[in-house]
Design an enzyme around this catalytic site. Structure first.
Site, PDB file in Angstrom:
ATOM      1  N   GLY A  50      69.935 -14.418 -34.969  1.00 38.47           N
ATOM      2  CA  GLY A  50      70.486 -13.538 -36.010  1.00 38.47           C
ATOM      3  C   GLY A  50      71.589 -14.311 -36.724  1.00 38.47           C
ATOM      4  O   GLY A  50      72.491 -14.870 -36.071  1.00 38.47           O
ATOM      5  N   GLN A 194      61.281  -9.525 -32.407  1.00 40.44           N
ATOM      6  CA  GLN A 194      62.676  -9.047 -32.513  1.00 40.44           C
ATOM      7  C   GLN A 194      62.719  -7.528 -32.732  1.00 40.44           C
ATOM      8  O   GLN A 194      63.654  -6.861 -32.276  1.00 40.44           O
ATOM      9  CB  GLN A 194      63.386  -9.744 -33.688  1.00 40.44           C
ATOM     10  CG  GLN A 194      63.759 -11.191 -33.445  1.00 40.44           C
ATOM     11  CD  GLN A 194      62.682 -12.164 -33.898  1.00 40.44           C
ATOM     12  OE1 GLN A 194      61.501 -11.813 -33.948  1.00 40.44           O
ATOM     13  NE2 GLN A 194      63.065 -13.382 -34.213  1.00 40.44           N
ATOM     14  N   ASP A 235      69.063 -14.442 -43.947  1.00 42.34           N
ATOM     15  CA  ASP A 235      69.585 -15.662 -43.323  1.00 42.34           C
ATOM     16  C   ASP A 235      70.263 -16.577 -44.337  1.00 42.34           C
ATOM     17  O   ASP A 235      71.132 -17.368 -43.993  1.00 42.34           O
ATOM     18  CB  ASP A 235      68.469 -16.423 -42.607  1.00 42.34           C
ATOM     19  CG  ASP A 235      68.143 -15.731 -41.301  1.00 42.34           C
ATOM     20  OD1 ASP A 235      67.412 -14.730 -41.345  1.00 42.34           O
ATOM     21  OD2 ASP A 235      68.667 -16.156 -40.265  1.00 42.34           O
ATOM     22  N   ASN A 245      64.667 -14.610 -45.176  1.00 45.32           N
ATOM     23  CA  ASN A 245      64.821 -13.748 -43.989  1.00 45.32           C
ATOM     24  C   ASN A 245      63.583 -13.930 -43.116  1.00 45.32           C
ATOM     25  O   ASN A 245      62.671 -14.700 -43.441  1.00 45.32           O
ATOM     26  CB  ASN A 245      65.004 -12.292 -44.413  1.00 45.32           C
ATOM     27  CG  ASN A 245      65.418 -11.412 -43.245  1.00 45.32           C
ATOM     28  OD1 ASN A 245      66.335 -11.752 -42.499  1.00 45.32           O
ATOM     29  ND2 ASN A 245      64.740 -10.304 -43.039  1.00 45.32           N
ATOM     30  N   LYS A 246      63.564 -13.245 -42.018  1.00 43.28           N
ATOM     31  CA  LYS A 246      62.496 -13.369 -41.019  1.00 43.28           C
ATOM     32  C   LYS A 246      61.107 -13.332 -41.662  1.00 43.28           C
ATOM     33  O   LYS A 246      60.852 -12.520 -42.553  1.00 43.28           O
ATOM     34  CB  LYS A 246      62.663 -12.234 -39.996  1.00 43.28           C
ATOM     35  CG  LYS A 246      61.633 -12.172 -38.892  1.00 43.28           C
ATOM     36  CD  LYS A 246      61.451 -13.484 -38.155  1.00 43.28           C
ATOM     37  CE  LYS A 246      62.740 -14.080 -37.637  1.00 43.28           C
ATOM     38  NZ  LYS A 246      62.550 -15.486 -37.139  1.00 43.28           N
TER      39      LYS A 246
HETATM   40  O1  MRU Z   1      64.939 -15.998 -35.874  1.00 43.37           O
HETATM   41  P1  MRU Z   1      66.017 -14.979 -35.852  1.00 43.37           P
HETATM   42  O2  MRU Z   1      65.781 -13.893 -34.867  1.00 43.37           O
HETATM   43  O3  MRU Z   1      67.379 -15.609 -35.720  1.00 43.37           O
HETATM   44  O4  MRU Z   1      65.957 -14.315 -37.300  1.00 43.37           O
HETATM   45  C1  MRU Z   1      66.850 -13.284 -37.607  1.00 43.37           C
HETATM   46  C2  MRU Z   1      66.620 -12.695 -38.938  1.00 43.37           C
HETATM   47  O5  MRU Z   1      65.777 -13.114 -39.695  1.00 43.37           O
HETATM   48  C3  MRU Z   1      67.540 -11.597 -39.357  1.00 43.37           C
HETATM   49  O6  MRU Z   1      66.888 -10.689 -40.186  1.00 43.37           O
HETATM   50  C4  MRU Z   1      68.727 -12.212 -40.117  1.00 43.37           C
HETATM   51  O7  MRU Z   1      69.275 -13.264 -39.394  1.00 43.37           O
HETATM   52  C5  MRU Z   1      69.763 -11.217 -40.400  1.00 43.37           C
HETATM   53  S1  MRU Z   1      70.576 -10.690 -38.926  1.00 43.37           S
HETATM   54  C6  MRU Z   1      71.809  -9.646 -39.365  1.00 43.37           C
END
Ligand code: MRU
Length: 344
Positions: A50, A194, A235, A245-246
């Site tokens: 995150g 997630q 991100d 983002n994800k």
């Molecule tokens: O791979 P991750 O679990 O670190 O990815 C997280 C995300 O894509 C979240 O949506 C993003 O970091 C925002 S968290 C507030």
């Protein structure tokens, strides 16, 4: 401020305790790290993940490095700390919060200070506290946009586990739920799950009802008319509003446009990369194929392989609102991106 139900990171003053998100929700176990190398590994292995949480963890990693080297390595302490900062910087590439935090820590160390250990720790604690505060502000601002909304779909995990506490997109969902009746849907977020493992666990802790869907059910859910908003985190946001983002976020934005559903991105200013004009400049992390491949294909890549990009970029024109602690940008593609939020 409410007492936080879930803490991804627990700073003891001499170590960083990290809740291992790889094994949630079956097990709730903290690992303890006393140096920057350990924290870098915790980020790379996704014990902590995150964007904001990664940034905060890295800041504490620098504080641990200063603590380790300042008293024992004479004049070379700063070189050792810089080396550790490189290590932390190479842990994951996409979330700009990591680099924002490292820059902030570096600035503290480069100013002539009397007590680097105390001041580095204080800065890391401040980065952590500022993030929690920003999340509560974004929760209110985002929920203001959702007046009258009956259904929301969120993606990945953007809650307390992904931040200093409370959450970005999930913070908005929490705040809106406490204001009005709201059906909350969470996408499972393959391949790392997630949504299925972390988001619904967080909501369960607070007894907030939620419905989990397979990612592939999103179009049909939107078609049913039950969703007013898709609310996601970020991100890295480019100056023009393009948002990384994800993986799967871009698909949801395309689907939202098709179905007349509004699309909200919620992220603190630490997620904005002012140095890049558009999302084309964002490095997209690709992780190990084995996160996707069934076990029986993992030892022979001669026929079956997997491609595992873990983020994608949603163009600004598909975004209805970007919510930060400093304010909301509606329709960023029509507003010169997020540039109006730049302090100076
Ligand atoms: O791979 P991750 O679990 O670190 O990815 C997280 C995300 O894509 C979240 O949506 C993003 O970091 C925002 S968290 C507030």
């Amino acid at each position: 401020m409410d007492k936080l139900a879930v803490n991804a990171l627990d700073w003891t003053g001499t170590s960083l305790r990290v809740l291992d998100q790889r094994i949630l929700p079956e097990q709730s176990k903290y690992d303890e790290f006393v140096d920057a190398a350990g924290v870098a590994e915790a980020i790379a292995s996704m014990r902590v993940r995150g964007a904001p949480a990664i940034g905060i963890a890295a800041a504490y990693g620098v504080a641990l490095s200063v603590r380790q080297h300042y008293c024992s390595d004479g004049d070379s302490w700063i070189d050792k700390v810089k080396h550790d900062m490189q290590l932390l910087a190479s842990s994951r590439p996409t979330a700009v919060n990591l680099f924002t935090a490292l820059t902030a820590m570096n600035t503290v160390l480069e100013e002539s200070i009397a007590d680097p250990v105390t001041e580095a720790m204080a800065k890391a604690e401040q980065i952590h506290a500022d993030d929690i505060k920003a999340n509560y502000t974004m929760g209110e601002l985002g929920a203001d946009l959702m007046v009258g909304a009956k259904g929301v779909l969120t993606h990945c995990n953007t809650g307390a586990l992904a931040t200093g506490g409370y959450g970005t997109a999930l913070g908005v969902v929490r705040t809106a739920y406490h204001r009005q009746p709201l059906a909350i849907y969470a996408g499972e977020t393959r391949p790392w799950l997630q949504g299925a493992r972390l988001t619904v666990w967080e909501l369960q802790q607070e007894k907030i009802p939620a419905t989990l869907i397979a990612d592939s059910a999103a179009a049909w859910l939107m078609k049913s008319g039950q969703i007013d908003w898709v609310v996601v985190g970020a991100d890295r946001i480019a100056a023009n509003g393009d948002t990384a983002n994800k993986i799967g976020t871009y698909s949801l934005a395309v689907l939202a446009k098709q179905h007349g559903v509004k699309f909200m991105v919620v992220a603190p200013l630490t997620t904005i990369d002012w140095a890049i004009a558009s999302g084309a400049e964002i490095t997209i992390e690709e992780r190990n194929a084995n996160e996707v491949l069934p076990a029986c294909y993992q030892h022979d890549a001669s026929v079956i392989r997997a491609w595992n990009p873990v983020f994608d970029v949603t163009p600004a024109e598909l975004i209805s609102a970007i919510v930060t602690e400093q304010g909301v940008v509606l329709n960023p593609a029509l507003q010169n991106g997020v540039r109006s939020l730049k302090k100076c």
